[in-house]
Design a protein around this motif. Structure first.
Motif, PDB file in Angstrom:
ATOM      1  N   PHE A 168      31.770  21.334  22.428  1.00  0.00           N
ATOM      2  CA  PHE A 168      31.267  19.658  23.208  1.00  0.00           C
ATOM      3  C   PHE A 168      29.490  19.218  22.005  1.00  0.00           C
ATOM      4  CE2 PHE A 168      29.007  16.953  25.519  1.00  0.00           C
ATOM      5  CZ  PHE A 168      29.980  16.060  24.664  1.00  0.00           C
ATOM      6  N   LEU A 169      29.317  20.510  22.090  1.00  0.00           N
ATOM      7  CA  LEU A 169      27.567  19.985  21.708  1.00  0.00           C
ATOM      8  C   LEU A 169      28.058  20.109  20.005  1.00  0.00           C
ATOM      9  CD1 LEU A 169      25.140  22.229  23.923  1.00  0.00           C
ATOM     10  CD2 LEU A 169      25.727  19.966  23.385  1.00  0.00           C
ATOM     11  N   SER A 170      28.950  21.203  19.099  1.00  0.00           N
ATOM     12  CA  SER A 170      29.336  21.400  17.747  1.00  0.00           C
ATOM     13  C   SER A 170      29.093  19.893  17.135  1.00  0.00           C
ATOM     14  CB  SER A 170      29.933  22.319  17.308  1.00  0.00           C
ATOM     15  OG  SER A 170      31.180  22.357  17.952  1.00  0.00           O
ATOM     16  N   ALA A 171      30.378  19.163  18.506  1.00  0.00           N
ATOM     17  CA  ALA A 171      31.374  18.043  18.268  1.00  0.00           C
ATOM     18  C   ALA A 171      30.153  16.744  18.282  1.00  0.00           C
ATOM     19  CB  ALA A 171      32.549  17.748  18.736  1.00  0.00           C
ATOM     20  N   CYS A 172      29.186  17.094  19.097  1.00  0.00           N
ATOM     21  CA  CYS A 172      27.303  16.044  18.893  1.00  0.00           C
ATOM     22  C   CYS A 172      27.093  15.802  18.191  1.00  0.00           C
ATOM     23  CB  CYS A 172      27.733  15.929  20.094  1.00  0.00           C
ATOM     24  SG  CYS A 172      28.852  15.944  21.872  1.00  0.00           S
ATOM     25  N   GLU A 173      27.417  15.626  16.414  1.00  0.00           N
ATOM     26  CA  GLU A 173      26.541  15.481  15.558  1.00  0.00           C
ATOM     27  C   GLU A 173      25.875  13.989  15.727  1.00  0.00           C
ATOM     28  OE1 GLU A 173      26.254  15.771  10.754  1.00  0.00           O
ATOM     29  OE2 GLU A 173      27.965  16.519  11.598  1.00  0.00           O
ATOM     30  N   LYS A 174      24.689  14.276  14.977  1.00  0.00           N
ATOM     31  CA  LYS A 174      23.655  12.975  15.467  1.00  0.00           C
ATOM     32  C   LYS A 174      24.335  12.004  14.665  1.00  0.00           C
ATOM     33  CE  LYS A 174      19.422  11.213  15.046  1.00  0.00           C
ATOM     34  NZ  LYS A 174      18.306  10.704  13.645  1.00  0.00           N
ATOM     35  N   ASP A 175      23.855  10.809  15.351  1.00  0.00           N
ATOM     36  CA  ASP A 175      25.062   8.908  14.495  1.00  0.00           C
ATOM     37  C   ASP A 175      24.065   9.058  13.137  1.00  0.00           C
ATOM     38  OD1 ASP A 175      27.423   9.804  15.661  1.00  0.00           O
ATOM     39  OD2 ASP A 175      26.303   8.172  17.018  1.00  0.00           O
ATOM     40  N   TRP A 176      24.297   8.253  12.150  1.00  0.00           N
ATOM     41  CA  TRP A 176      23.462   8.221  11.374  1.00  0.00           C
ATOM     42  C   TRP A 176      22.973   6.809  10.949  1.00  0.00           C
ATOM     43  CZ3 TRP A 176      23.288  10.823   6.672  1.00  0.00           C
ATOM     44  CH2 TRP A 176      24.612  12.066   6.459  1.00  0.00           C
ATOM     45  N   GLY A 177      23.015   5.780  12.806  1.00  0.00           N
ATOM     46  CA  GLY A 177      22.326   4.326  12.551  1.00  0.00           C
ATOM     47  C   GLY A 177      23.551   3.014  12.282  1.00  0.00           C
ATOM     48  N   ILE A 178      22.512   1.979  12.244  1.00  0.00           N
ATOM     49  CA  ILE A 178      23.656   0.851  11.811  1.00  0.00           C
ATOM     50  C   ILE A 178      23.228   0.895   9.820  1.00  0.00           C
ATOM     51  CG2 ILE A 178      23.753   0.850  14.116  1.00  0.00           C
ATOM     52  CD1 ILE A 178      21.224  -1.546  12.708  1.00  0.00           C
ATOM     53  N   ASP A 179      24.428  -0.071  10.079  1.00  0.00           N
ATOM     54  CA  ASP A 179      24.349  -0.415   8.281  1.00  0.00           C
ATOM     55  C   ASP A 179      24.031  -2.174   8.613  1.00  0.00           C
ATOM     56  OD1 ASP A 179      26.758  -2.440   9.210  1.00  0.00           O
ATOM     57  OD2 ASP A 179      27.894  -1.071   8.468  1.00  0.00           O
ATOM     58  N   GLN A 180      24.766  -2.225   7.361  1.00  0.00           N
ATOM     59  CA  GLN A 180      23.727  -3.542   6.441  1.00  0.00           C
ATOM     60  C   GLN A 180      23.938  -5.271   7.509  1.00  0.00           C
ATOM     61  OE1 GLN A 180      26.280  -1.927   5.473  1.00  0.00           O
ATOM     62  NE2 GLN A 180      26.703  -3.166   3.245  1.00  0.00           N
ATOM     63  N   HIS A 181      25.711  -4.467   8.321  1.00  0.00           N
ATOM     64  CA  HIS A 181      26.123  -5.247   9.204  1.00  0.00           C
ATOM     65  C   HIS A 181      26.126  -5.434  11.093  1.00  0.00           C
ATOM     66  CE1 HIS A 181      27.756  -6.867   5.156  1.00  0.00           C
ATOM     67  NE2 HIS A 181      28.829  -5.438   5.864  1.00  0.00           N
ATOM     68  N   GLY A 182      25.256  -4.258  10.792  1.00  0.00           N
ATOM     69  CA  GLY A 182      24.655  -3.913  12.145  1.00  0.00           C
ATOM     70  C   GLY A 182      25.567  -3.654  13.275  1.00  0.00           C
TER      71      GLY A 182
END
Length: 152
Positions: A16-30
């Protein structure tokens, strides 16, 4: 708790923890750019600015790659750290069709601050930076680099 159950719970927790890589934020469209969306893909990360002539010239090449290359995610990063509506307007004005990250992934990927633009990084499907390309790029040239890197 029995040892087999405890072992199973530990194994599931690790998965579970290995699959929970940090997301990359938002793009130019939110819209959220999630780790799951990019998982298993090669990444092309291109730093650009409105005032950069070669950046403007290579954008159609990057748009073409984003549209046609399966297994390659093209991501832009504004060198001047524009965010929100400013980022959306700049990307639209330059005709950028690929996703532009609001958050610079430099720290995440351990990228140095570039002194020149444009600069493009090729990141493999395991998240390792494989190549730094300085200056204006073409789709054909990038495909040559990708083929070589994938063959190594």
């Amino acid at each position: 708790m029995t040892k087999p159950i405890a072992s199973l719970l530990l194994l599931l927790s690790c998965l579970f923890l290995s699959a929970c890589e940090k997301d990359w934020g938002i793009d130019q469209h939110g819209r959220e750019v999630t780790a799951a969306q990019l998982q298993g893909q090669w990444l092309l990360i291109n730093y650009w600015a409105e005032w950069c002539g070669p950046c403007r010239t290579e954008i159609p090449e990057l748009n073409a790659l984003a549209e046609t290359e399966q297994g390659l995610a093209v991501l832009g990063v504004n060198f001047d750290e524009l965010r929100g509506e400013e980022l959306a307007q700049a990307a639209k004005a330059l005709g950028i069709d690929f996703r532009v990250l609001s958050d610079d992934p430099a720290e995440r990927l351990q990228l140095p601050r570039s002194e020149v633009l444009p600069v493009t990084y090729l990141v493999d499907d395991q998240g390792k930076v494989r190549e730094r390309l300085v200056g204006e790029q073409t789709a054909a040239g990038i495909l040559v680099h990708l083929a070589r890197l994938k063959g190594e």
